[in-house]
Design a protein around this motif. Structure first.
Motif: not given
Ligand SMILES: Nc1nc2c(ncn2[C@@H]2O[C@H](COP(=O)(O)OP(=O)(O)O)[C@@H](O)[C@H]2O)c(=O)[nH]1
Ligand SMILES: [Mg+2]
Length: 227
Positions: A138-139, A161-163, A191, A194, A217
C-alpha cells in the motif's frame, strides 16, 4: 534510426533494476505475512508525526516496525523510536527518494516473520518517489491542509501511483481556510475512487477511521493469501 539518448537508457535500466529488487522484496514480505505501507509526501507535511501516532496506537494490537528515509540525520528515527517500535533510519546522501535496494539492505538483520506491519517513510518529495517501487502493498500519500488544495493537480503522478490519501494537520484547517471539498475533489479528479482520510496527528481527530481502514486491508490481504 537514431538511438535514444544515453541518459534515458541509463534511467530506464536503473528503474528496471529497481523493479526486480522490489519484486523480490514483495515476495519476501508476502511469504513472511508482513503488510508493508510506504508513506510519501512533501517535506514537512507531517509524515513522521503521523507515523509516530500510527506506530504508538497500532502497537497495542499488532507487531509494527518502521524504516525512515532522509538525505541526512537520524532525527526521524529517534522521533519514531519513542513509540517503542523497532525503527531504522536510511540516509540517502544526495538522493531524493528511497530505492528498493536500500530497503533490502536496511532489512538484512530483521526477522520479518515477527511483524504484522512495516511502515516505510520515504524521503520528503512529491516527484522522485513516485517511480520507485519499494515492494510495498500500500502506498499512502499524505498532504497537509497548509499546503493548499491544488497539490494533487500539480503533482498528479504521485497521487496516481498511490493507493490511499491522507489529509493531515486538520487542527490547522480554519487558520488556512482549507476547503475539504476542494481537496477531496482534486484528489478524485486525479485518482478516481481513491480512499481519502482527514485527520490530525496532533489532536488524534480522525485517526481511528484511518486505523480501521488499515486493519481491514490487513485482514483482506490475509484472506486473499489464504485462498
Ligand atoms: N498542528 C499540527 N502540526 C503537525 C501535525 N503533524 C505534524 N505537524 C508538525 O509539522 C511539522 C513537520 O512534521 P514532520 O512530522 O516532521 O513532517 P515530515 O517532514 O513530513 O516527516 C512539525 O513541526 C510537526 O510538529 C498535525 O497534525 N497538526
Ligand atoms: Mg519525516
Amino acid at each position: 534510426m537514431r538511438p535514444e539518448p544515453r541518459l534515458i537508457e541509463v534511467r530506464k535500466n536503473v528503474l528496471k533494476q529497481n523493479d526486480l529488487v522490489a519484486q523480490s522484496l514483495r515476495d519476501r514480505f508476502r511469504a513472511a505475512g508482513v503488510f508493508v505501507v510506504s508513506l510519501v509526501s512533501s517535506p514537512g507535511s507531517g509524515k513522521t508525526a503521523f507515523l509516530e501516532k500510527t506506530l504508538t496506537l497500532l502497537r497495542t494490537n499488532y507487531r509494527v516496525a518502521a524504516l525512515v528515509g532522509d538525505l541526512a540525520t537520524e532525527n526521524d528515527a529517534l522521533r519514531l523510536a519513542r513509540s517503542q517500535a523497532p525503527v531504522k533510519q536510511i540516509t540517502t546522501g544526495t538522493l531524493c527518494h528511497l530505492e528498493a535496494a536500500m530497503v533490502q539492505s536496511a532489512l538484512e538483520e530483521w526477522d520479518l516473520n515477527q511483524l504484522d506491519f512495516l511502515f516505510i517513510e520515504n524521503v520528503g518529495n512529491l516527484v522522485c518517489p513516485s517511480s520507485y517501487d519499494l515492494g510495498e502493498e500500500l502506498r499512502l500519500v499524505l498532504i497537509s491542509v497548509t499546503e493548499g488544495e491544488d497539490k494533487p493537480l500539480k503533482y498528479p503522478t504521485i497521487f496516481n501511483s498511490s493507493d490511499v490519501a491522507v489529509v493531515s494537520k486538520l487542527d490547522l484547517a480554519a487558520a488556512v481556510e482549507f476547503s475539504w471539498k476542494t481537496a477531496y475533489d482534486n484528489i478524485q479528479a486525479v485518482r478516481p475512487g481513491m480512499p481519502v482520510f482527514k485527520l490530525s496527528a496532533k489532536t488524534g481527530e480522525g485517526v481511528a477511521e484511518y486505523l480501521g481502514f488499515l486493519a481491514t486491508r490487513l485482514a483482506e490481504w490475509h484472506q486473499a493469501a489464504a485462498v
